[in-house]
Structure formats: C-alpha cells, structure tokens
Design a protein around this motif. Structure first.
Motif, PDB file in Angstrom:
ATOM      1  N   MET A   1      33.647 -10.092  51.175  1.00  0.00           N
ATOM      2  CA  MET A   1      33.640  -9.979  49.725  1.00  0.00           C
ATOM      3  C   MET A   1      33.037 -11.259  49.151  1.00  0.00           C
ATOM      4  O   MET A   1      33.334 -12.355  49.610  1.00  0.00           O
ATOM      5  CB  MET A   1      35.076  -9.808  49.223  1.00  0.00           C
ATOM      6  CG  MET A   1      35.153  -9.579  47.742  1.00  0.00           C
ATOM      7  SD  MET A   1      36.831  -9.485  47.031  1.00  0.00           S
ATOM      8  CE  MET A   1      37.859  -8.905  48.301  1.00  0.00           C
ATOM      9  N   SER A   2      32.192 -11.105  48.145  1.00  0.00           N
ATOM     10  CA  SER A   2      31.607 -12.273  47.494  1.00  0.00           C
ATOM     11  C   SER A   2      31.355 -11.968  46.032  1.00  0.00           C
ATOM     12  O   SER A   2      31.329 -10.820  45.609  1.00  0.00           O
ATOM     13  CB  SER A   2      30.305 -12.684  48.186  1.00  0.00           C
ATOM     14  OG  SER A   2      29.350 -11.656  48.072  1.00  0.00           O
ATOM     15  N   HIS A  61      42.212 -23.091  37.514  1.00  0.00           N
ATOM     16  CA  HIS A  61      42.458 -21.759  36.944  1.00  0.00           C
ATOM     17  C   HIS A  61      41.139 -20.992  36.991  1.00  0.00           C
ATOM     18  O   HIS A  61      40.125 -21.451  36.467  1.00  0.00           O
ATOM     19  CB  HIS A  61      42.952 -21.913  35.508  1.00  0.00           C
ATOM     20  CG  HIS A  61      43.168 -20.635  34.779  1.00  0.00           C
ATOM     21  ND1 HIS A  61      43.260 -20.583  33.421  1.00  0.00           N
ATOM     22  CD2 HIS A  61      43.309 -19.354  35.201  1.00  0.00           C
ATOM     23  CE1 HIS A  61      43.455 -19.333  33.033  1.00  0.00           C
ATOM     24  NE2 HIS A  61      43.484 -18.568  34.108  1.00  0.00           N
ATOM     25  N   LEU A  62      41.172 -19.821  37.642  1.00  0.00           N
ATOM     26  CA  LEU A  62      39.995 -18.956  37.718  1.00  0.00           C
ATOM     27  C   LEU A  62      40.301 -17.654  36.993  1.00  0.00           C
ATOM     28  O   LEU A  62      41.424 -17.133  37.078  1.00  0.00           O
ATOM     29  CB  LEU A  62      39.648 -18.639  39.170  1.00  0.00           C
ATOM     30  CG  LEU A  62      39.326 -19.823  40.077  1.00  0.00           C
ATOM     31  CD1 LEU A  62      40.554 -20.256  40.846  1.00  0.00           C
ATOM     32  CD2 LEU A  62      38.195 -19.488  41.022  1.00  0.00           C
ATOM     33  N   ILE A  63      39.332 -17.142  36.284  1.00  0.00           N
ATOM     34  CA  ILE A  63      39.502 -15.867  35.579  1.00  0.00           C
ATOM     35  C   ILE A  63      38.248 -15.030  35.771  1.00  0.00           C
ATOM     36  O   ILE A  63      37.137 -15.566  35.867  1.00  0.00           O
ATOM     37  CB  ILE A  63      39.833 -16.095  34.089  1.00  0.00           C
ATOM     38  CG1 ILE A  63      40.509 -14.894  33.480  1.00  0.00           C
ATOM     39  CG2 ILE A  63      38.615 -16.489  33.289  1.00  0.00           C
ATOM     40  CD1 ILE A  63      41.211 -15.188  32.166  1.00  0.00           C
ATOM     41  N   HIS A  64      38.432 -13.733  35.846  1.00  0.00           N
ATOM     42  CA  HIS A  64      37.315 -12.808  36.070  1.00  0.00           C
ATOM     43  C   HIS A  64      36.687 -12.419  34.726  1.00  0.00           C
ATOM     44  O   HIS A  64      37.357 -12.005  33.803  1.00  0.00           O
ATOM     45  CB  HIS A  64      37.783 -11.579  36.841  1.00  0.00           C
ATOM     46  CG  HIS A  64      39.007 -10.923  36.282  1.00  0.00           C
ATOM     47  ND1 HIS A  64      40.234 -11.546  36.211  1.00  0.00           N
ATOM     48  CD2 HIS A  64      39.195  -9.700  35.746  1.00  0.00           C
ATOM     49  CE1 HIS A  64      41.112 -10.729  35.661  1.00  0.00           C
ATOM     50  NE2 HIS A  64      40.502  -9.604  35.368  1.00  0.00           N
ATOM     51  N   GLY A  91      32.259 -10.213  39.753  1.00  0.00           N
ATOM     52  CA  GLY A  91      32.081  -9.493  40.995  1.00  0.00           C
ATOM     53  C   GLY A  91      33.209  -9.597  41.999  1.00  0.00           C
ATOM     54  O   GLY A  91      33.066  -9.121  43.127  1.00  0.00           O
ATOM     55  N   LEU A  92      34.330 -10.208  41.631  1.00  0.00           N
ATOM     56  CA  LEU A  92      35.467 -10.351  42.545  1.00  0.00           C
ATOM     57  C   LEU A  92      36.728  -9.774  41.918  1.00  0.00           C
ATOM     58  O   LEU A  92      36.985  -9.975  40.727  1.00  0.00           O
ATOM     59  CB  LEU A  92      35.759 -11.826  42.840  1.00  0.00           C
ATOM     60  CG  LEU A  92      34.781 -12.597  43.691  1.00  0.00           C
ATOM     61  CD1 LEU A  92      35.236 -14.052  43.803  1.00  0.00           C
ATOM     62  CD2 LEU A  92      34.666 -11.983  45.064  1.00  0.00           C
ATOM     63  N   ASP A  93      37.533  -9.123  42.732  1.00  0.00           N
ATOM     64  CA  ASP A  93      38.851  -8.668  42.291  1.00  0.00           C
ATOM     65  C   ASP A  93      39.831  -9.810  42.530  1.00  0.00           C
ATOM     66  O   ASP A  93      40.574  -9.824  43.513  1.00  0.00           O
ATOM     67  CB  ASP A  93      39.267  -7.414  43.064  1.00  0.00           C
ATOM     68  CG  ASP A  93      40.669  -6.938  42.699  1.00  0.00           C
ATOM     69  OD1 ASP A  93      41.232  -7.407  41.678  1.00  0.00           O
ATOM     70  OD2 ASP A  93      41.211  -6.097  43.442  1.00  0.00           O
ATOM     71  N   VAL A 166      32.307 -17.153  48.092  1.00  0.00           N
ATOM     72  CA  VAL A 166      32.564 -16.410  49.320  1.00  0.00           C
ATOM     73  C   VAL A 166      34.064 -16.420  49.560  1.00  0.00           C
ATOM     74  O   VAL A 166      34.703 -17.471  49.516  1.00  0.00           O
ATOM     75  CB  VAL A 166      31.800 -17.019  50.519  1.00  0.00           C
ATOM     76  CG1 VAL A 166      32.138 -16.286  51.806  1.00  0.00           C
ATOM     77  CG2 VAL A 166      30.296 -16.986  50.254  1.00  0.00           C
ATOM     78  N   VAL A 167      34.615 -15.236  49.813  1.00  0.00           N
ATOM     79  CA  VAL A 167      36.052 -15.068  50.000  1.00  0.00           C
ATOM     80  C   VAL A 167      36.376 -15.085  51.485  1.00  0.00           C
ATOM     81  O   VAL A 167      35.772 -14.350  52.272  1.00  0.00           O
ATOM     82  CB  VAL A 167      36.527 -13.734  49.373  1.00  0.00           C
ATOM     83  CG1 VAL A 167      37.996 -13.496  49.659  1.00  0.00           C
ATOM     84  CG2 VAL A 167      36.247 -13.725  47.882  1.00  0.00           C
TER      85      VAL A 167
END
Length: 180
Positions: A1-2, A61-64, A91-93, A166-167
């Motif tokens: 996932m990326s 803190h990350l937010i989509h 692009g990430l859940d 990159v996850v």
C-alpha cells in the motif's frame, strides 16, 4: 500500500490550525522540528494537565485529504493544516492501519503509527457542527474517530508535498487503532 504527502504544516505556537510549509523536518524521537507539539513527553495542553511526564505518542499528526471532500459535501470548507495536522495524505486508508505500522515518508523519514487522534471541542470552535462530521458511529453503533492518526518519529528526515508514502505493516495480527 502506498500514497502521497499532499501538504505539510507546523506551528511553533499553540493554535488550532497550522500554516502549510514547503517542507518539515522530522526529528527522531521528538516530532516536527519547530512545532509546539514536538518533544519526548506530551505537549498537548490537556495531556500536560493530566500528567506532564507521559511519553509523547502524538509527535506527528497525519490526516487523510479525502476527509476534506467528505466534510465539504456537508458544507464544511476544510483545507490542509486547518485541523492542526502536520502531514496531509492522499491515497491511504490511515484509519484502517494497524497500530505499529511504519510510514516511510519521502526518502528518509519513518513514522510509527501509535493511534487515532481524539477529536476535541476545538473542532467546533473552528467550524460549528464539524465535530459531528469527524466523530460518528458505525453500523454497529461503535464510535468512529475520523480526524486522523498520530505517530512517533522513528527516523528523521525532510518531508515535502509530493513525497511518496510507503506503508510497512507490522508483523502479527492487525491491531485496530485506538485513541491516543
């Protein structure tokens, strides 16, 4: 996932929103260089009031970005940095990641996911009624927090809009995120 970084934000002073920057520098074990929430121990005022010696599990803190479109459809204009996040992604859940997931941001930086942001009343002070849009219930009635995730910096580096994410999932079973 990326996915990708769409914006980066930081603020040296306590305020709800954070201005966008051309880049931010993540410092291993501390957070975002020059950001008020950087440090080994908690920096969020409510957490400091409870116990200032707690480890800082909320360094980044990350937010989509997809959340902005979701709340926008309900009439709320929200842009990158408005909800106090440091890294805006696409692009990430983010909310579906496992605790302990490593996010490789750009060429160097690595953030370990610690949990969900616990949305607070400041969101309604920013936009009246918005809190109900970022906290809800699923079909079983369980509480759903949508205001992003928190993490700690495992490897420092510079992060810029356009950087790839990159996850790296942790070993073992999926551990759903809880509030931190």
């Amino acid at each position: 996932m990326s996915g990708a970084v769409t914006a980066v934000s930081s603020n040296a002073e306590y305020s709800f929103t954070k201005p966008n920057r051309e880049s931010i520098t993540l410092l291993e074990g501390l957070g975002v260089a020059g950001d008020v929430h950087a440090g080994v121990t908690v920096k969020h005022r409510s957490r400091v009031a409870q116990d200032p010696t707690q480890p800082n599990l909320r360094q980044v803190h990350l937010i989509h970005e997809e959340l902005f479109a979701e709340v926008g459809a309900a009439g709320f204009e929200v842009r990158a940095g408005d909800l106090g996040e440091n890294v805006t992604t696409s692009g990430l859940d983010l909310l579906g990641l496992s605790a302990g997931t490593l996010l490789h941001l750009g060429d160097e930086a690595v953030v370990e996911v610690t949990g969900l942001r616990n949305p607070c009343l400041q969101i309604d002070a920013f936009r009246a009624g918005l809190l109900k849009r970022v906290v809800g219930r699923d079909e079983s009635g369980a509480l759903v927090r949508k205001a992003g995730i928190m993490g700690v910096v495992r490897r420092g580096g510079t992060v810029r809009p356009g950087d790839a994410i990159v996850v790296e999932a942790p070993e073992g079973p999926h551990v759903p995120l809880d509030r931190v």
